[in-house]
Design an enzyme around this catalytic site. Structure first.
Site, PDB file in Angstrom:
ATOM      1  N   LYS A  24       0.843  -1.215   0.000  1.00  0.00           N
ATOM      2  CA  LYS A  24       0.000   0.000   0.000  1.00  0.00           C
ATOM      3  C   LYS A  24       0.867   1.250   0.000  1.00  0.00           C
ATOM      4  O   LYS A  24       0.656   2.169  -0.786  1.00  0.00           O
ATOM      5  CB  LYS A  24      -0.912   0.005   1.234  1.00  0.00           C
ATOM      6  N   ASN A  25       1.851   1.281   0.897  1.00  0.00           N
ATOM      7  CA  ASN A  25       2.601   2.527   1.082  1.00  0.00           C
ATOM      8  C   ASN A  25       3.629   2.776  -0.015  1.00  0.00           C
ATOM      9  O   ASN A  25       4.201   3.865  -0.094  1.00  0.00           O
ATOM     10  CB  ASN A  25       3.249   2.547   2.471  1.00  0.00           C
ATOM     11  N   CYS A 119      -5.119  12.877  12.548  1.00  0.00           N
ATOM     12  CA  CYS A 119      -5.816  11.610  12.377  1.00  0.00           C
ATOM     13  C   CYS A 119      -5.684  10.826  13.671  1.00  0.00           C
ATOM     14  O   CYS A 119      -5.161  11.348  14.662  1.00  0.00           O
ATOM     15  CB  CYS A 119      -5.241  10.836  11.195  1.00  0.00           C
ATOM     16  N   ARG A 124      -0.367  15.160  12.707  1.00  0.00           N
ATOM     17  CA  ARG A 124       0.672  14.752  11.742  1.00  0.00           C
ATOM     18  C   ARG A 124       1.014  15.939  10.846  1.00  0.00           C
ATOM     19  O   ARG A 124       0.349  16.199   9.857  1.00  0.00           O
ATOM     20  CB  ARG A 124       0.200  13.550  10.939  1.00  0.00           C
ATOM     21  N   ASP A 310       4.163   0.794  12.087  1.00  0.00           N
ATOM     22  CA  ASP A 310       2.989   0.144  11.489  1.00  0.00           C
ATOM     23  C   ASP A 310       2.797  -1.299  11.956  1.00  0.00           C
ATOM     24  O   ASP A 310       1.829  -1.956  11.570  1.00  0.00           O
ATOM     25  CB  ASP A 310       3.082   0.182   9.956  1.00  0.00           C
ATOM     26  N   ARG A 402      -9.000  -0.233   4.372  1.00  0.00           N
ATOM     27  CA  ARG A 402      -8.133   0.799   3.785  1.00  0.00           C
ATOM     28  C   ARG A 402      -6.782   0.223   3.388  1.00  0.00           C
ATOM     29  O   ARG A 402      -6.177   0.694   2.435  1.00  0.00           O
ATOM     30  CB  ARG A 402      -7.871   1.923   4.795  1.00  0.00           C
TER      31      ARG A 402
HETATM   32  N1  EPU Z   1       6.781  14.569  10.622  1.00  0.00           N
HETATM   33  C1  EPU Z   1       7.047  15.888  10.877  1.00  0.00           C
HETATM   34  N2  EPU Z   1       6.884  16.789   9.862  1.00  0.00           N
HETATM   35  C2  EPU Z   1       6.501  16.421   8.609  1.00  0.00           C
HETATM   36  C3  EPU Z   1       6.225  15.069   8.349  1.00  0.00           C
HETATM   37  C4  EPU Z   1       6.380  14.153   9.374  1.00  0.00           C
HETATM   38  O1  EPU Z   1       7.402  16.244  11.986  1.00  0.00           O
HETATM   39  O2  EPU Z   1       6.388  17.290   7.733  1.00  0.00           O
HETATM   40  C5  EPU Z   1       6.926  13.573  11.696  1.00  0.00           C
HETATM   41  C6  EPU Z   1       5.638  12.815  11.989  1.00  0.00           C
HETATM   42  O3  EPU Z   1       4.831  13.531  12.912  1.00  0.00           O
HETATM   43  C7  EPU Z   1       6.151  11.518  12.555  1.00  0.00           C
HETATM   44  C8  EPU Z   1       7.424  11.289  11.765  1.00  0.00           C
HETATM   45  O4  EPU Z   1       7.795  12.561  11.229  1.00  0.00           O
HETATM   46  O5  EPU Z   1       6.484  11.658  13.895  1.00  0.00           O
HETATM   47  C9  EPU Z   1       7.338  10.284  10.659  1.00  0.00           C
HETATM   48  O6  EPU Z   1       6.233  10.582   9.811  1.00  0.00           O
HETATM   49  P1  EPU Z   1       6.285  10.316   8.262  1.00  0.00           P
HETATM   50  O7  EPU Z   1       6.230  11.606   7.545  1.00  0.00           O
HETATM   51  O8  EPU Z   1       7.419   9.395   7.933  1.00  0.00           O
HETATM   52  O9  EPU Z   1       4.907   9.557   8.034  1.00  0.00           O
HETATM   53  P2  EPU Z   1       4.081   9.556   6.688  1.00  0.00           P
HETATM   54  O10 EPU Z   1       5.027   9.632   5.558  1.00  0.00           O
HETATM   55  O11 EPU Z   1       2.983  10.546   6.764  1.00  0.00           O
HETATM   56  C10 EPU Z   1       4.151   6.966   6.278  1.00  0.00           C
HETATM   57  C11 EPU Z   1       3.174   5.842   6.173  1.00  0.00           C
HETATM   58  C12 EPU Z   1       2.570   5.544   7.533  1.00  0.00           C
HETATM   59  C13 EPU Z   1       3.711   5.180   8.467  1.00  0.00           C
HETATM   60  C14 EPU Z   1       4.733   6.338   8.524  1.00  0.00           C
HETATM   61  C15 EPU Z   1       5.943   6.035   9.370  1.00  0.00           C
HETATM   62  C16 EPU Z   1       2.306   6.041   3.939  1.00  0.00           C
HETATM   63  C17 EPU Z   1       1.154   6.270   3.050  1.00  0.00           C
HETATM   64  N3  EPU Z   1       2.106   6.193   5.236  1.00  0.00           N
HETATM   65  O12 EPU Z   1       3.415   8.111   6.742  1.00  0.00           O
HETATM   66  O13 EPU Z   1       1.756   4.393   7.345  1.00  0.00           O
HETATM   67  O14 EPU Z   1       3.207   4.956   9.756  1.00  0.00           O
HETATM   68  O15 EPU Z   1       5.192   6.619   7.188  1.00  0.00           O
HETATM   69  O16 EPU Z   1       6.599   4.922   8.896  1.00  0.00           O
HETATM   70  O17 EPU Z   1       3.380   5.687   3.486  1.00  0.00           O
HETATM   71  C18 EPU Z   1      -0.006   2.902   7.793  1.00  0.00           C
HETATM   72  O18 EPU Z   1       0.255   2.328   6.727  1.00  0.00           O
HETATM   73  O19 EPU Z   1      -0.762   2.400   8.669  1.00  0.00           O
HETATM   74  C19 EPU Z   1       0.614   4.195   8.070  1.00  0.00           C
HETATM   75  C20 EPU Z   1       0.130   5.043   8.958  1.00  0.00           C
END
Ligand code: EPU
Length: 432
Positions: A24-25, A119, A124, A310, A402
């Protein structure tokens, strides 16, 4: 549409073989990247999931035609570049849709994308995404809940993308998708190293992009003028594979997961072994078996190659029926612990202080009505139900839909007893 729930009858050891679906990701940012293509893209191994449908809908609204062909491949084609707006109604359904921002900006010079908001995992932020795009020369304004980004020409830059908890997966993806069409060279320092980021880089390279260092913390991108359509197959879903292996282990059965990539799961397998799971693996197949109660483990979630957030909920479900005291700290999402109260409804003994939980394992859980708060918590509650005495009713199954393709069907094929039924319990209190 009526909500659905799962009725899980516990106590049956799961045995047999299943295949992991596509990731998915990895699939979501790769679909967003098709905005950049001049010609059609043909994508294999795109899972059939609600999140993929939401992104396909957003792509349609910005002029990208998305269809599944007779072989099950997803074929995309840009038919119009006039609309570059991703509306709140869709982006708020799924955060990952925010990653259309980078490609829309790079390809069309402007984009209007709703801020996703918080969320169930907590607040986030997207500051790193915006910092990276600004460094490439974009003018970015936040107006009425929308990010409005404009750039006549993006220019390569040195960008540090480290955040308070390390790297950002979709932040790296967004900046990478913009930098591939920027003029000159971009260096992303503290890039995310997740296999899904590497898969996106490989897809962009297949389209004609120049990217080095994907999978390390330092990526070098040399901008090109155009990107072509291509054929590409998405990597298997490592989180789904590990969840299915845990389903076998929590029921003291033996499960074989095929079509997976065990090299993406080293940190997870390390903890599986520590907990007493017998693992064997070859290049695409993993077998996990378990005879006794799990041994205690200490887990802190970290960016890749650390233990993934995850899988925190599913691993916690497993240790609820373990021996001794296991300790979990979610360092990425300190609020991703809504499942704790639900496990407790099933008799689990868990103490939470801030983002750390101590789980005192017990012989058995009891079936109970419980509620999924996000997709991983939902999967974890199903695992707990498989190991519990009696029936567990897992409400809000839409979370699981999802992100897990055919979840209950795969578990049923391994011998689980799970029924999907309409949830007739009221969602709102009745009027008085
Ligand atoms: N963060 C910031 N600023 C930003 C972006 C992120 O401070 O601009 C922080 C977040 O608050 C968090 C950390 O950085 O503490 C990591 O977040 P990240 O940006 O890596 O998360 P994401 O890219 O939004 C993806 C996955 C999530 C998974 C996270 C962490 C996808 C679609 N989603 O989210 O997947 O938990 O990386 O590995 O790739 C799931 O599949 O259940 C899911 C939530």
């Amino acid at each position: 549409m009526a909500l659905e729930k799962f009725i899980v009858e516990g106590g049956k050891p799961l045995k047999g073989e299943v295949s992991a679906s596509g990731s998915k990701n990895a699939a979501l940012p790769i679909l967003a990247a098709t905005i950049l293509a001049e010609g059609p893209c043909s994508l294999g191994n795109i899972p059939r999931l609600r999140d993929v449908d939401v992104l396909a809908h957003i792509l349609q609204t910005v002029g990208v035609n998305v269809e599944r062909d007779a072989q099950g491949r997803v074929v995309t084609r840009v038919t119009s570049e006039t609309a570059s707006v991703a509306p709140y109604e869709l982006v708020s359904m799924m955060r990952a849709s925010f990653c259309v921002l980078g490609p829309l900006l790079a390809k069309r010079g402007c984009a209007k994308v709703s801020l996703p908001g918080g969320c169930a995992l907590g607040d986030r932020p997207v500051d790193l995404h915006l910092k990276g795009l600004r460094a490439l020369g974009a003018d970015i304004q936040i107006e009425h809940g929308y990010v409005i980004a404009r750039a006549k020409k993006l220019r390569g830059a040195n960008i540090y993308l480290g955040g308070p908890t390390g790297s950002s997966v979709l932040g790296t993806a967004n900046v990478m998708m913009a930098a591939v069409l920027a003029e000159g060279q971009t260096i992303i320092e503290h890039a995310a190293c997740e296999p899904e980021v590497v898969d996106l880089a490989n897809f962009l390279i297949a389209m004609g992009a120049s990217i080095e260092g994907a999978g390390s913390h330092r990526m070098r991108i040399r901008g090109v003028r155009t990107l072509e359509g291509c054929e590409y197959d998405v990597i298997p879903d490592r989180i789904e594979a590990a969840t299915l292996l845990l389903a076998g282990a929590i029921t003291r059965g033996q499960v074989v997961v095929k079509n997976t990539d065990p090299t993406h799961l080293e940190a997870v397998f390390d903890k599986f072994r520590e907990a007493g799971i017998n693992l064997t693996r070859n290049c695409k197949v993993v077998v996990a078996g378990m005879q006794d109660r799990p041994r205690e483990v200490e887990i802190s979630t970290l960016p890749y190659p650390g233990f993934p957030t995850d899988l925190q909920a599913q691993m916690m479900a497993f240790t609820c029926v373990g021996q001794g005291a296991s300790v979990f700290t979610d360092a990425i999402y300190p609020d991703r612990l809504h499942h704790v109260a639900e496990f407790k409804r099933m008799g689990a003994r868990i103490q939470r202080v801030n983002n750390t939980c101590v789980v005192i394992g017990r012989e058995r859980l009891q079936g109970a009505p419980v509620m999924a708060s996000d997709l991983r918590a939902g999967a974890a509650l199903v695992l707990a139900g498989l190991a519990a005495e009696g029936e567990t009713h897992v409400r809000r199954v839409y979370h699981i839909d999802r992100g897990y393709e055919d979840f209950e069907k795969k578990l049923i094929s391994l011998g689980a007893s799970i029924k999907r039924v309409e949830d007739d319990a009221p969602e709102k209190p009745p009027a008085v």
